[in-house]
Design a protein around this motif. Structure first.
Motif, mmCIF file in Angstrom:
data_model
loop_
_atom_site.group_PDB
_atom_site.id
_atom_site.type_symbol
_atom_site.label_atom_id
_atom_site.label_comp_id
_atom_site.label_asym_id
_atom_site.label_seq_id
_atom_site.Cartn_x
_atom_site.Cartn_y
_atom_site.Cartn_z
ATOM 1 N N SER A 65 -18.117 14.757 -17.735
ATOM 2 C CA SER A 65 -19.311 13.928 -17.598
ATOM 3 C C SER A 65 -20.432 14.503 -18.438
ATOM 4 O O SER A 65 -20.608 15.720 -18.473
ATOM 5 N N ARG A 66 -21.174 13.654 -19.111
ATOM 6 C CA ARG A 66 -22.419 14.089 -19.738
ATOM 7 C C ARG A 66 -23.345 12.889 -19.882
ATOM 8 O O ARG A 66 -22.924 11.732 -19.813
ATOM 9 N N TRP A 67 -24.614 13.213 -20.088
ATOM 10 C CA TRP A 67 -25.600 12.190 -20.360
ATOM 11 C C TRP A 67 -25.780 12.112 -21.870
ATOM 12 O O TRP A 67 -25.475 13.063 -22.582
ATOM 13 N N ASN A 68 -26.211 10.933 -22.365
ATOM 14 C CA ASN A 68 -26.602 10.809 -23.773
ATOM 15 C C ASN A 68 -25.416 10.788 -24.741
ATOM 16 O O ASN A 68 -25.424 11.431 -25.769
ATOM 17 N N TYR A 69 -24.400 9.971 -24.401
ATOM 18 C CA TYR A 69 -23.313 9.768 -25.360
ATOM 19 C C TYR A 69 -23.729 8.807 -26.491
ATOM 20 O O TYR A 69 -22.986 8.619 -27.439
ATOM 21 N N THR A 70 -24.854 8.120 -26.355
ATOM 22 C CA THR A 70 -25.395 7.145 -27.311
ATOM 23 C C THR A 70 -24.743 5.763 -27.203
ATOM 24 O O THR A 70 -25.433 4.764 -27.044
ATOM 25 N N ASN A 71 -23.412 5.712 -27.313
ATOM 26 C CA ASN A 71 -22.760 4.404 -27.127
ATOM 27 C C ASN A 71 -21.286 4.606 -26.757
ATOM 28 O O ASN A 71 -20.773 5.729 -26.787
ATOM 29 N N LEU A 72 -20.622 3.507 -26.437
ATOM 30 C CA LEU A 72 -19.265 3.631 -25.913
ATOM 31 C C LEU A 72 -18.274 4.111 -26.971
ATOM 32 O O LEU A 72 -17.290 4.773 -26.645
ATOM 33 N N VAL A 117 -18.256 7.733 -26.694
ATOM 34 C CA VAL A 117 -17.501 8.150 -25.487
ATOM 35 C C VAL A 117 -16.012 8.133 -25.811
ATOM 36 O O VAL A 117 -15.283 9.089 -25.521
ATOM 37 N N LYS A 118 -15.570 7.051 -26.453
ATOM 38 C CA LYS A 118 -14.141 6.936 -26.772
ATOM 39 C C LYS A 118 -13.694 8.017 -27.761
ATOM 40 O O LYS A 118 -12.618 8.588 -27.614
ATOM 41 N N GLU A 119 -14.546 8.301 -28.762
ATOM 42 C CA GLU A 119 -14.220 9.395 -29.705
ATOM 43 C C GLU A 119 -14.012 10.699 -28.946
ATOM 44 O O GLU A 119 -13.106 11.473 -29.256
ATOM 45 N N THR A 120 -14.853 10.941 -27.953
ATOM 46 C CA THR A 120 -14.749 12.165 -27.151
ATOM 47 C C THR A 120 -13.423 12.188 -26.392
ATOM 48 O O THR A 120 -12.710 13.198 -26.377
ATOM 49 N N VAL A 121 -13.102 11.050 -25.784
ATOM 50 C CA VAL A 121 -11.840 10.955 -25.040
ATOM 51 C C VAL A 121 -10.661 11.224 -25.986
ATOM 52 O O VAL A 121 -9.772 12.029 -25.677
ATOM 53 N N ARG A 148 -7.805 14.111 -25.876
ATOM 54 C CA ARG A 148 -6.377 13.748 -25.780
ATOM 55 C C ARG A 148 -5.597 14.426 -26.909
ATOM 56 O O ARG A 148 -4.508 14.934 -26.696
ATOM 57 N N ALA A 149 -6.198 14.419 -28.128
ATOM 58 C CA ALA A 149 -5.496 14.942 -29.309
ATOM 59 C C ALA A 149 -5.139 16.420 -29.162
ATOM 60 O O ALA A 149 -4.111 16.868 -29.663
ATOM 61 N N VAL A 150 -5.987 17.191 -28.478
ATOM 62 C CA VAL A 150 -5.675 18.613 -28.309
ATOM 63 C C VAL A 150 -4.929 18.871 -26.996
ATOM 64 O O VAL A 150 -4.689 20.023 -26.625
ATOM 65 N N GLY A 151 -4.546 17.793 -26.290
ATOM 66 C CA GLY A 151 -3.725 17.934 -25.079
ATOM 67 C C GLY A 151 -4.467 18.540 -23.909
ATOM 68 O O GLY A 151 -3.874 19.217 -23.057
ATOM 69 N N LEU A 152 -5.773 18.318 -23.852
ATOM 70 C CA LEU A 152 -6.550 18.865 -22.742
ATOM 71 C C LEU A 152 -6.154 18.154 -21.434
ATOM 72 O O LEU A 152 -6.189 16.935 -21.391
ATOM 73 N N VAL A 196 -10.388 12.443 -15.588
ATOM 74 C CA VAL A 196 -11.491 11.513 -15.311
ATOM 75 C C VAL A 196 -12.566 11.592 -16.390
ATOM 76 O O VAL A 196 -13.000 12.676 -16.772
ATOM 77 N N GLN A 197 -12.989 10.433 -16.869
ATOM 78 C CA GLN A 197 -14.153 10.337 -17.749
ATOM 79 C C GLN A 197 -15.260 9.578 -17.020
ATOM 80 O O GLN A 197 -14.993 8.602 -16.318
ATOM 81 N N TYR A 198 -16.487 10.060 -17.185
ATOM 82 C CA TYR A 198 -17.660 9.429 -16.577
ATOM 83 C C TYR A 198 -18.528 8.773 -17.636
ATOM 84 O O TYR A 198 -18.472 9.143 -18.810
ATOM 85 N N THR A 199 -19.375 7.848 -17.210
ATOM 86 C CA THR A 199 -20.555 7.516 -17.995
ATOM 87 C C THR A 199 -21.776 7.718 -17.096
ATOM 88 O O THR A 199 -21.776 7.373 -15.921
ATOM 89 N N ASP A 200 -22.795 8.344 -17.653
ATOM 90 C CA ASP A 200 -24.046 8.621 -16.927
ATOM 91 C C ASP A 200 -24.985 7.418 -17.079
ATOM 92 O O ASP A 200 -24.623 6.413 -17.687
ATOM 93 N N ILE A 201 -26.208 7.568 -16.607
ATOM 94 C CA ILE A 201 -27.102 6.400 -16.511
ATOM 95 C C ILE A 201 -27.508 5.818 -17.855
ATOM 96 O O ILE A 201 -28.163 4.782 -17.897
#
Ligand SMILES: *[C@@H]1O[C@H](CO)[C@@H](O)[C@H](O)[C@H]1NC(C)=O
Ligand SMILES: *[C@@H]1O[C@H](CO)[C@@H](O)[C@H](O)[C@H]1NC(C)=O
Length: 420
Positions: A270-277, A280-284, A288-292, A296-301
């Protein structure tokens, strides 16, 4: 005038009984700042300055508090009458009622309240109310000391004292209630809502908050003092031979917690200030690419439109309604965050903020002391009102808003932020 004169005389004629109370059993009569000998004595307490930093200089004498006027022996009921001792702050309640009962073999409840006026009482919707069991004589567990009033709680089996309020007088004033108890050992755990530096509490004259208002100082006796600025005293004491049995008895009273879903025990991001979806998807994707291992993924306010609950940003989070599907495809879950406070401002383009309007129509907000005017504050979205979650109207409003929003944005769970 006669009455005034009489109470004045009784006030000045009060002499505290200050025998040689051991240092570890001195209960603070001046928890507020600015103690002096004159101010301490005006409260009818004992004054004894010390070099040791934490021992109270102003402490309760043995003739402060309440005295028991009547007593019934089956389920225990008694009237408590205030003794002549001066008050700490003012507004002392002259007459109180004590009610105590054994609710099960292993559970004692006692309650001290003002029988002449209704004071705030925490709603007990999750506490199972059991009829008391009169086959258990309360006297084998609870003894009442008459003057000053005090309670001694013992284990039936071996008569060991587990909670003994005779260490200090009961203080029951309109906005200040205090009850102290000597405890059988320094092994004191629990009492939530504060930072635990260690699992077992440090009992060296420490003060802790409970919830937001109560204070919890311990004395080296070992002892505990509860202080609160309103309401009444309502205690449950549960007995057991082992910590596990005590926890079982406690859960018998409060009900058992829900079993959390298995996935909620996994890693969560979870984090705040992803800027846009897209970000968020790039982060996900990156994780995934490094097999972490990551469930659960969150979106903050910042997913919201201007941080307004029950909305989403239709420009930067256009695809949010389907984001859960994107995560589910890879066995992951989506949690979204909601805040308690509700914005009073309109939505983009001067459109009505319907969640706010519907809550206003239902009187769902915390009010000022007139019971009508909504209390205004400022939180993330700017000017806000605060839902009064103790009000059934508010619960209906919130459930309705949540159901509406759930139809719009699919998700697996909520994080409801508790601090404003
Ligand atoms: C929010 O994210 C943007 C873009 O990464 C960054 O420039 C900005 O400093 C961040 N703001 C805060 C308060 O962290
Ligand atoms: C929306 O995303 C753009 C970049 O795509 C960014 O510049 C802007 O700050 C974002 N808006 C908000 C409210 O975060």
């Amino acid at each position: 005038l006669l009455l005034l004169l009489f109470s004045y005389i009784s006030l000045i004629s009060f002499v505290p009984t200050c025998p040689n109370i051991p240092l570890g059993e001195r209960v603070d009569c001046f928890p507020d700042p600015g103690a002096s000998q004159a101010k301490c004595e005006a409260r009818g307490c004992c004054w004894s300055p010390r070099d040791e930093s934490n021992v109270p200089w102003c402490f309760f004498p043995t003739n402060h508090g309440y005295t028991v006027e009547s007593q019934d022996s089956s389920i225990l009921k008694a009237n408590l009458i205030r003794m002549d001792s001066p008050s700490l702050f003012s507004g002392e309640i002259k007459q109180l009622a004590l009610e105590a009962e054994m609710q099960t073999n292993n559970r004692l409840r006692f309650k001290i309240y003002d029988p002449n006026s209704n004071r705030f009482e925490v709603p007990h919707e999750h506490i199972s109310s059991l009829p008391s069991n009169p086959s258990i004589p309360i006297s084998s567990t609870l003894q009442v000391t008459q003057k000053p009033f005090g309670l001694t709680v013992r284990r039936r089996e071996n008569q060991k004292v587990v909670f003994d309020t005779t260490i200090a007088p009961l203080v029951f004033e309109d906005q200040y209630i205090q009850l102290s108890a000597r405890l059988p050992s320094h092994n004191i755990y629990g009492l939530g809502e504060h930072v635990h530096r260690q699992y077992r509490h440090d009992t060296n004259w420490k003060t802790w908050p409970i919830f937001t208002r109560d204070a919890f100082p311990n004395g080296p006796a070992p002892a505990v003092t509860y202080r609160t600025i309103g309401g009444l005293l309502d205690f449950y004491i549960v007995f057991g031979d082992t910590p596990e049995q005590v926890v079982q008895e406690f859960l018998e009273l409060t009900g058992r917690p829900v079993m959390p879903p298995y996935w909620s025990l996994g890693f969560q991001l979870s984090r705040w200030n992803y800027t846009n979806l897209d970000i968020v998807k790039e982060t996900v994707e990156r994780n995934r690419a490094v097999g972490l291992p990551y469930d659960v993924q969150y979106t903050d306010i910042d997913y919201m439109e201007n941080k307004k609950d029950f909305t989403y940003d239709k420009l930067n989070y256009t695809e949010l309604p389907r984001f859960a599907d994107y995560l589910h495809d890879r066995g992951q879950k989506y949690i979204l965050i909601l805040d308690p406070a509700i914005a009073t401002s309109k939505r983009v383009g001067d459109a009505p903020y319907e969640s706010y309007d519907r809550g206003t129509a239902k009187n769902a907000w915390v009010t000022e002391s007139d019971g009508k005017t909504p209390l205004i504050g400022e939180v993330w979205p700017g000017e806000t009102v605060f839902p009064d979650y103790t009000n059934p109207n508010c619960i209906d409003w919130w459930v309705d808003e949540y159901e509406r929003f759930s139809k719009e944005v699919k998700h697996d769970a909520l994080w409801i932020v508790s601090q404003l």
